[in-house]
Design a protein around this motif. Structure first.
Motif, mmCIF file in Angstrom:
data_model
loop_
_atom_site.group_PDB
_atom_site.id
_atom_site.type_symbol
_atom_site.label_atom_id
_atom_site.label_comp_id
_atom_site.label_asym_id
_atom_site.label_seq_id
_atom_site.Cartn_x
_atom_site.Cartn_y
_atom_site.Cartn_z
ATOM 1 N N ILE A 72 0.807 -1.226 0.000
ATOM 2 C CA ILE A 72 0.000 0.000 0.000
ATOM 3 C C ILE A 72 0.845 1.283 0.000
ATOM 4 O O ILE A 72 0.646 2.160 -0.839
ATOM 5 C CB ILE A 72 -0.984 0.009 1.185
ATOM 6 C CG1 ILE A 72 -1.958 -1.178 1.080
ATOM 7 C CG2 ILE A 72 -1.752 1.325 1.250
ATOM 8 C CD1 ILE A 72 -2.766 -1.218 -0.199
ATOM 9 N N PRO A 73 1.816 1.472 0.932
ATOM 10 C CA PRO A 73 2.592 2.719 0.911
ATOM 11 C C PRO A 73 3.418 2.896 -0.360
ATOM 12 O O PRO A 73 3.628 4.021 -0.823
ATOM 13 C CB PRO A 73 3.488 2.624 2.158
ATOM 14 C CG PRO A 73 3.476 1.195 2.559
ATOM 15 C CD PRO A 73 2.174 0.638 2.103
ATOM 16 N N HIS A 74 3.879 1.787 -0.935
ATOM 17 C CA HIS A 74 4.650 1.871 -2.177
ATOM 18 C C HIS A 74 3.757 2.314 -3.341
ATOM 19 O O HIS A 74 4.169 3.119 -4.188
ATOM 20 C CB HIS A 74 5.298 0.523 -2.481
ATOM 21 C CG HIS A 74 6.218 0.042 -1.403
ATOM 22 N ND1 HIS A 74 7.535 0.467 -1.303
ATOM 23 C CD2 HIS A 74 6.011 -0.793 -0.357
ATOM 24 C CE1 HIS A 74 8.099 -0.105 -0.259
ATOM 25 N NE2 HIS A 74 7.194 -0.867 0.336
ATOM 26 N N LEU A 75 2.531 1.811 -3.364
ATOM 27 C CA LEU A 75 1.568 2.254 -4.374
ATOM 28 C C LEU A 75 1.230 3.725 -4.186
ATOM 29 O O LEU A 75 1.113 4.480 -5.162
ATOM 30 C CB LEU A 75 0.285 1.420 -4.282
ATOM 31 C CG LEU A 75 0.344 -0.012 -4.819
ATOM 32 C CD1 LEU A 75 -0.950 -0.747 -4.489
ATOM 33 C CD2 LEU A 75 0.571 -0.012 -6.330
ATOM 34 N N ALA A 76 1.064 4.139 -2.925
ATOM 35 C CA ALA A 76 0.739 5.539 -2.637
ATOM 36 C C ALA A 76 1.855 6.458 -3.133
ATOM 37 O O ALA A 76 1.591 7.522 -3.704
ATOM 38 C CB ALA A 76 0.525 5.728 -1.132
ATOM 39 N N ARG A 77 3.104 6.042 -2.916
ATOM 40 C CA ARG A 77 4.241 6.856 -3.383
ATOM 41 C C ARG A 77 4.248 6.984 -4.901
ATOM 42 O O ARG A 77 4.433 8.067 -5.447
ATOM 43 C CB ARG A 77 5.553 6.240 -2.890
ATOM 44 C CG ARG A 77 6.776 7.026 -3.341
ATOM 45 C CD ARG A 77 8.037 6.532 -2.669
ATOM 46 N NE ARG A 77 8.408 5.193 -3.057
ATOM 47 C CZ ARG A 77 8.359 4.137 -2.246
ATOM 48 N NH1 ARG A 77 7.930 4.256 -1.018
ATOM 49 N NH2 ARG A 77 8.725 2.938 -2.680
ATOM 50 N N ARG A 78 4.047 5.862 -5.587
ATOM 51 C CA ARG A 78 4.016 5.896 -7.052
ATOM 52 C C ARG A 78 2.867 6.768 -7.552
ATOM 53 O O ARG A 78 3.004 7.510 -8.528
ATOM 54 C CB ARG A 78 3.885 4.479 -7.614
ATOM 55 C CG ARG A 78 5.125 3.620 -7.458
ATOM 56 C CD ARG A 78 6.321 4.196 -8.214
ATOM 57 N NE ARG A 78 6.103 4.266 -9.648
ATOM 58 C CZ ARG A 78 6.445 3.312 -10.504
ATOM 59 N NH1 ARG A 78 7.036 2.202 -10.058
ATOM 60 N NH2 ARG A 78 6.231 3.460 -11.800
ATOM 61 N N TYR A 79 1.735 6.682 -6.873
ATOM 62 C CA TYR A 79 0.571 7.482 -7.255
ATOM 63 C C TYR A 79 0.876 8.970 -7.126
ATOM 64 O O TYR A 79 0.655 9.757 -8.055
ATOM 65 C CB TYR A 79 -0.627 7.098 -6.385
ATOM 66 C CG TYR A 79 -1.811 8.024 -6.531
ATOM 67 C CD1 TYR A 79 -2.692 7.892 -7.602
ATOM 68 C CD2 TYR A 79 -2.041 9.040 -5.602
ATOM 69 C CE1 TYR A 79 -3.774 8.747 -7.743
ATOM 70 C CE2 TYR A 79 -3.125 9.899 -5.738
ATOM 71 C CZ TYR A 79 -3.989 9.748 -6.804
ATOM 72 O OH TYR A 79 -5.052 10.608 -6.939
ATOM 73 N N HIS A 80 1.377 9.378 -5.961
ATOM 74 C CA HIS A 80 1.649 10.802 -5.720
ATOM 75 C C HIS A 80 2.741 11.326 -6.649
ATOM 76 O O HIS A 80 2.637 12.447 -7.171
ATOM 77 C CB HIS A 80 2.042 11.028 -4.259
ATOM 78 C CG HIS A 80 0.895 10.925 -3.309
ATOM 79 N ND1 HIS A 80 -0.204 11.748 -3.366
ATOM 80 C CD2 HIS A 80 0.658 10.070 -2.275
ATOM 81 C CE1 HIS A 80 -1.071 11.426 -2.412
ATOM 82 N NE2 HIS A 80 -0.567 10.411 -1.741
ATOM 83 N N TYR A 99 7.485 18.144 -4.277
ATOM 84 C CA TYR A 99 7.916 17.050 -5.153
ATOM 85 C C TYR A 99 8.742 16.043 -4.348
ATOM 86 O O TYR A 99 8.570 14.830 -4.477
ATOM 87 C CB TYR A 99 8.743 17.597 -6.313
ATOM 88 C CG TYR A 99 9.252 16.530 -7.258
ATOM 89 C CD1 TYR A 99 8.414 15.976 -8.220
ATOM 90 C CD2 TYR A 99 10.566 16.064 -7.181
ATOM 91 C CE1 TYR A 99 8.871 14.981 -9.081
ATOM 92 C CE2 TYR A 99 11.030 15.077 -8.033
ATOM 93 C CZ TYR A 99 10.176 14.542 -8.987
ATOM 94 O OH TYR A 99 10.633 13.554 -9.829
ATOM 95 N N ALA A 100 9.639 16.551 -3.494
ATOM 96 C CA ALA A 100 10.464 15.666 -2.657
ATOM 97 C C ALA A 100 9.597 14.837 -1.723
ATOM 98 O O ALA A 100 9.861 13.647 -1.503
ATOM 99 C CB ALA A 100 11.477 16.490 -1.863
ATOM 100 N N ILE A 101 8.543 15.447 -1.164
ATOM 101 C CA ILE A 101 7.627 14.706 -0.292
ATOM 102 C C ILE A 101 7.064 13.496 -1.025
ATOM 103 O O ILE A 101 6.950 12.402 -0.463
ATOM 104 C CB ILE A 101 6.495 15.625 0.216
ATOM 105 C CG1 ILE A 101 7.040 16.610 1.255
ATOM 106 C CG2 ILE A 101 5.352 14.806 0.828
ATOM 107 C CD1 ILE A 101 6.059 17.697 1.657
ATOM 108 N N SER A 102 6.745 13.674 -2.306
ATOM 109 C CA SER A 102 6.188 12.565 -3.086
ATOM 110 C C SER A 102 7.202 11.441 -3.287
ATOM 111 O O SER A 102 6.830 10.279 -3.431
ATOM 112 C CB SER A 102 5.668 13.059 -4.442
ATOM 113 O OG SER A 102 6.719 13.334 -5.357
ATOM 114 N N LEU A 103 8.495 11.779 -3.293
ATOM 115 C CA LEU A 103 9.533 10.752 -3.464
ATOM 116 C C LEU A 103 9.673 9.879 -2.216
ATOM 117 O O LEU A 103 10.062 8.712 -2.309
ATOM 118 C CB LEU A 103 10.887 11.404 -3.766
ATOM 119 C CG LEU A 103 11.043 12.137 -5.093
ATOM 120 C CD1 LEU A 103 12.422 12.799 -5.155
ATOM 121 C CD2 LEU A 103 10.861 11.195 -6.274
#
Length: 221
Positions: A72-80, A99-103
């Protein structure tokens, strides 16, 4: 289905887990299991951040279920990160910070990125160059120089996270930034910011005047 009518906002944490568990453990009441997970890890984010090897120790949780929860968190990161598009323009500290937060979304370990920009401050590539704390294992300038050259950077933004810590830069952060600036600017690649991320907040060296201060120290050294 309730989710289709109301979305997840009206769901209690255990109900969110029940919904997820339904797809990996069909034909079984997952209410009790959802409560067990929340009791063990304290929150939804705690469940999603838990190590797969630890999750599978819970009776009723198989490898597929543990994998789904950890995903789930990995999908959320890719989504953002995907929402930014292929070449976002980072022409302000606030854009660079967000942008860095999304990384770093979903990363509960320390990591270091170099964000390579073209002449219009658009992202050519964001490369993960290091995992682990700067104190424990230094970010080698050679790796950053190689990444900047490889991705044809006109300038770069450095970014690392402090998971569970403070936004304030440490002495190690400051020293590493000075060293990296010297290495990159020796090949005419300018460091325009260093972003520290902690959760959904960021600290910008440029925004706080730290970057110019460090570069001035390098010139006077």
């Amino acid at each position: 289905m309730r989710f289709l009518k109301e979305g997840l906002d009206s769901f209690e944490p255990h109900q969110v887990l029940e919904l997820l568990l339904f797809y990996s453990i069909p034909r079984k009441d997952t209410n009790e299991l959802a409560h067990k997970l929340l009791e063990r890890y304290g929150s939804l984010s705690g469940v999603f951040d838990a190590d797969i090897k630890d999750i599978v120790k819970i009776p009723g949780i198989g490898e597929n279920t543990a994998f789904l929860l950890n995903l789930i968190p990995h999908l959320a990161r890719r989504y953002h990160n995907d929402k930014w598009g292929p070449k976002p323009e980072l022409n302000s500290s606030s854009k660079a910070g967000n942008y860095a937060i999304s990384l770093f979304a979903g990363r509960n370990y320390e990591a270091f990125f170099i964000i390579c920009l073209d002449a219009q401050n658009r992202v050519n590539y964001s490369e993960l160059v290091h995992e682990g704390t700067i104190n424990e294992a230094p970010v080698y300038p050679r790796l950053l120089v190689e990444a900047a050259i490889r991705h044809k950077a006109n300038s770069v933004i450095l970014a690392h996270n402090h998971p569970g810590g403070t936004l304030n830069p440490s002495r190690a952060d400051m020293e590493a930034t000075k060293t990296i600036c010297t290495a990159l600017e020796s090949i005419s690649i300018k460091v325009i910011d260093h972003i520290i991320v902690c959760g959904d907040k960021y600290y910008s060296f440029a925004e706080n005047g730290k970057l110019e201060q460090l570069k001035l120290q390098n010139k006077n050294a």
